[in-house]
Scaffold this motif. Structure first.
Motif, mmCIF file in Angstrom:
data_model
loop_
_atom_site.group_PDB
_atom_site.id
_atom_site.type_symbol
_atom_site.label_atom_id
_atom_site.label_comp_id
_atom_site.label_asym_id
_atom_site.label_seq_id
_atom_site.Cartn_x
_atom_site.Cartn_y
_atom_site.Cartn_z
ATOM 1 N N UNK A 218 -1.579 -10.178 16.868
ATOM 2 C CA UNK A 218 -0.819 -10.492 15.658
ATOM 3 C C UNK A 218 0.220 -9.414 15.359
ATOM 4 N N UNK A 219 1.199 -9.784 14.550
ATOM 5 C CA UNK A 219 2.149 -8.808 14.004
ATOM 6 C C UNK A 219 1.439 -8.094 12.846
ATOM 7 N N UNK A 220 1.563 -6.769 12.780
ATOM 8 C CA UNK A 220 0.871 -6.019 11.727
ATOM 9 C C UNK A 220 1.728 -4.848 11.275
ATOM 10 N N UNK A 221 1.305 -4.202 10.210
ATOM 11 C CA UNK A 221 1.908 -2.921 9.812
ATOM 12 C C UNK A 221 0.800 -2.035 9.270
ATOM 13 N N UNK A 222 1.053 -0.741 9.218
ATOM 14 C CA UNK A 222 0.100 0.167 8.581
ATOM 15 C C UNK A 222 0.535 0.333 7.133
ATOM 16 N N UNK A 223 -0.357 0.062 6.207
ATOM 17 C CA UNK A 223 -0.014 0.169 4.801
ATOM 18 C C UNK A 223 0.545 1.564 4.507
ATOM 19 N N UNK A 224 1.718 1.637 3.853
ATOM 20 C CA UNK A 224 2.348 2.945 3.641
ATOM 21 C C UNK A 224 1.439 3.925 2.873
ATOM 22 N N UNK A 249 11.383 -7.227 3.601
ATOM 23 C CA UNK A 249 12.629 -6.861 2.914
ATOM 24 C C UNK A 249 12.494 -6.802 1.401
ATOM 25 N N UNK A 250 11.657 -7.688 0.856
ATOM 26 C CA UNK A 250 11.668 -7.821 -0.600
ATOM 27 C C UNK A 250 10.365 -7.467 -1.293
ATOM 28 N N UNK A 251 9.255 -7.578 -0.582
ATOM 29 C CA UNK A 251 7.972 -7.346 -1.266
ATOM 30 C C UNK A 251 7.368 -5.980 -0.962
ATOM 31 N N UNK A 252 7.450 -5.568 0.297
ATOM 32 C CA UNK A 252 6.795 -4.315 0.674
ATOM 33 C C UNK A 252 7.789 -3.164 0.523
ATOM 34 N N UNK A 253 7.921 -2.660 -0.694
ATOM 35 C CA UNK A 253 8.905 -1.616 -0.945
ATOM 36 C C UNK A 253 8.231 -0.246 -0.950
ATOM 37 N N UNK A 254 8.934 0.730 -0.375
ATOM 38 C CA UNK A 254 8.443 2.100 -0.373
ATOM 39 C C UNK A 254 9.512 2.941 -1.079
ATOM 40 N N UNK A 255 9.185 3.519 -2.209
ATOM 41 C CA UNK A 255 10.156 4.236 -3.051
ATOM 42 C C UNK A 255 11.396 3.387 -3.309
ATOM 43 N N UNK A 256 11.192 2.120 -3.575
ATOM 44 C CA UNK A 256 12.304 1.229 -3.889
ATOM 45 C C UNK A 256 13.090 0.723 -2.688
ATOM 46 N N UNK A 269 19.588 2.858 10.299
ATOM 47 C CA UNK A 269 18.992 1.553 10.000
ATOM 48 C C UNK A 269 17.477 1.710 9.874
ATOM 49 N N UNK A 270 16.948 1.235 8.754
ATOM 50 C CA UNK A 270 15.496 1.230 8.556
ATOM 51 C C UNK A 270 14.939 0.031 9.307
ATOM 52 N N UNK A 271 14.310 0.294 10.436
ATOM 53 C CA UNK A 271 13.926 -0.785 11.354
ATOM 54 C C UNK A 271 12.483 -1.253 11.172
#
Ligand code: HEC
Ligand code: HEC
Ligand code: HEC
Ligand code: HEC
Length: 430
Positions: A218-224, A249-256, A269-271
């Motif tokens: 699956x596609x995943x990310x590590x929670x910031x 792009x819109x929900x998972x924001x880190x420091x805005x 570019x924030x990739x």
């Protein structure tokens, strides 16, 4: 809005939907009996259940010790032997050499220098420790060893922040029985709870023999914040690449700012780095077989033991390497599956390469624009945003291991978007 009229409209929509579905179903069944060459009639969003089997989720905090593969060897000798045979799938090739554009498009993260192709499940621990990519945290063990999975089930999210080297001393085997069966030996149990969290009520819509694989493919990310392995969706519908991108792009924001796996040092570019999106692709809109076959149906064919009983082969391979599966199942509808898969893969590969070079071009132009000093941040940021989206759509296909075979329609739609967005960004320079 008038509630009754709303309900009336909803009912009308449902009625039209049901009639249309029945008509399409009828047409499909009829075409299937009629046409010697199969025709794709399916246009589902997320797939319907394959069976009515109930998905079980592991109980956490119970203090269990992981049973190893060897513990099951005498009870299930054939399965154990077929599991050990994964070691024969030992070949590994260097993606950085094979796809030179990734040293540019992944610049700023270690995949740009060290990126080996996937191989058998029994190599996961060797490969994660041997790679040149540095590991600080234990969270990269999420998809490599049941010892870590059990640790997460015991300690909760705190396990993800443990030090990689410390956890390594407690790892004694690669992917094994516990990952898919807990300690039951034969029942399918979801032991990677982030999958259950991500699918919510839809968990029961997916067959357990697909969920078993979706624990890792699956596609995943590590929670910031917590560093926990997490999936970027909350049900089957939001598993679509458009929805995943919107989430990043819109929900998972880190420091805005929108979430980033890495930032390209020259372009700024924030990739997003997509990863092995097999589950999302196979279950996604356009998939021909999602409502017919589980992952295991195609990748774990039935084998016959010496005493004549059948069992599921635990050598995870390409269906094209399983002649019995091709003869008994696929040949009912496919006359030349190998040829068909080859054609799909060649087309996907050619387009991924072509667009990969276009992205490389964009990266260089953007880096030059940044370097030149002729552009303000206000002028650069919109180009960066389009470049980020373009690369996500490209990566979603590039990292998918079937190279188009799981869902050629969705893959080609993603590549179309990647190409259009790359060209759009290229047109934004002064
Ligand atoms: C616990 C995590 C995990 C689970 C569960 C899992 N996989 Fe994998 N799989 C991996 C990893 C990681 C690799 C790459 C191994 C390597 O290269 O070291 C892999 C590799 C593979 C490969 C080999 C790919 C190649 O290029 O040779 C196949 C095929 C595969 N998996 C299919 C499946 C199927 C089918 C299921 C479900 C029945 C499944 N996997 C479940 C993590 C998992
Ligand atoms: C309808 C049959 C079918 C189903 C169902 C299916 N796959 Fe595949 N899969 C394929 C084919 C065909 C390929 C390409 C094989 C090749 O290149 O030889 C493939 C390739 C792969 C690969 C790469 C294997 C390799 O050796 O490089 C992985 C990993 C994989 N599939 C995982 C999954 C997962 C996970 C699921 C369920 C979410 C799944 N597949 C469902 C047919 C299927
Ligand atoms: C990557 C996931 C995965 C791993 C690891 C795994 N299994 Fe399985 N196993 C499955 C799936 C999927 C099925 C069932 C397929 C179905 O029912 O459609 C299965 C079925 C079984 C069955 C039921 C009988 C049969 O043949 O279908 C037994 C017993 C079993 N596995 C034992 C083991 C043992 C022992 C190990 C470790 C050596 C192991 N499994 C490792 C996924 C896995
Ligand atoms: C009931 C009929 C049927 C059976 C059985 C069947 N397929 Fe298919 N398959 C189709 C149809 C219809 C399509 C779409 C039209 C086409 O491309 O031929 C398709 C397409 C595919 C594709 C291309 C998918 C894409 O997105 O382009 C793959 C790969 C595939 N099948 C693999 C398999 C494998 C592996 C088996 C055996 C386990 C199998 N199929 C069994 C009907 C079937």
């Amino acid at each position: 809005m008038n509630v009754l009229r709303f309900l009336g409209n909803e009912l009308k929509k449902w009625a039209i939907g049901i009639v249309a579905a029945a008509a399409v179903f009828g047409l499909c069944t009829w075409l299937m009996t009629l046409a010697p060459e199969p025709v794709n009639q399916q246009e589902t969003a997320a797939a319907a259940p394959v069976t009515k089997r109930t998905a079980k989720v592991v109980e956490t905090g119970t203090g269990v010790t992981v049973m190893s593969a060897e513990d099951w060897a005498s009870k299930y000798p054939e399965i154990y032997a077929s599991y050990k045979a994964n070691s024969e799938n030992a070949e590994i090739h260097d993606y950085v050499e094979q796809y030179p554009m990734i040293s540019t498009v992944y610049e700023g993260m270690a995949f740009s220098k060290f990126y080996g192709s996937a191989r058998g499940h029994t190599y996961t621990v060797d490969d994660v420790t041997a790679t040149g990519r540095p590991h600080k945290l234990a969270n990269c063990f999420s998809c490599k060893t049941p010892n870590f999975t059990a640790m997460v089930n015991e300690l909760g999210d705190a396990a993800y922040q443990l030090n990689f080297e410390d956890v390594l001393t407690q790892v004694n085997e690669p992917i094994s029985c516990y990952n898919c069966h807990a300690n039951t030996g034969d029942e399918l149990v979801v032991t990677h709870t982030y999958l259950a969290d991500a699918l919510g009520d839809d968990l029961q819509k997916v067959d357990p023999a697909t969920l078993a694989c979706a624990q890792c493919h699956v596609e995943y990310y590590f929670d910031p914040e917590t560093k926990a392995t997490s999936l970027p969706y909350h049900d089957l519908a939001s598993m679509h690449p458009d929805a995943i991108l919107k989430f990043y792009n819109e929900e998972l924001l880190v420091d805005g700012q929108p979430f980033a796996d890495y930032t390209n040092p020259r372009t700024g570019v924030r990739q997003i780095k997509a990863q092995h999106s097999e589950f999302e692709t196979y279950m996604g809109a356009g998939s021909v077989h999602a409502s017919m076959f589980t992952c295991a149906d195609c990748h774990m064919g039935k084998a016959t033991a010496e005493n004549g009983t059948t069992y599921s082969s635990h050598t995870w391979t390409s269906p094209l390497e399983n002649q019995a599966l091709l003869d008994d199942s696929c040949s009912k509808c496919h006359t030349d599956l190998a040829g068909q898969v080859k054609a799909i893969q060649e087309k996907t590969e050619a387009r991924t390469n072509e667009i990969g070079y276009l992205l490389q071009d964009l990266t260089e132009k953007l880096a030059a624009a940044v370097e030149s000093g002729d552009y303000t941040e206000e002028e650069l940021n919109p180009i960066r945003a389009v470049a980020r989206d373009a690369q996500f759509y490209w990566d979603f296909v590039f990292v998918e291991n079937s190279e188009g075979a799981h869902n050629s329609k969705l893959d080609s739609e993603c590549l179309d978007k990647a190409e259009a967005l790359t060209n759009q960004a290229l047109g934004m320079f002064k």
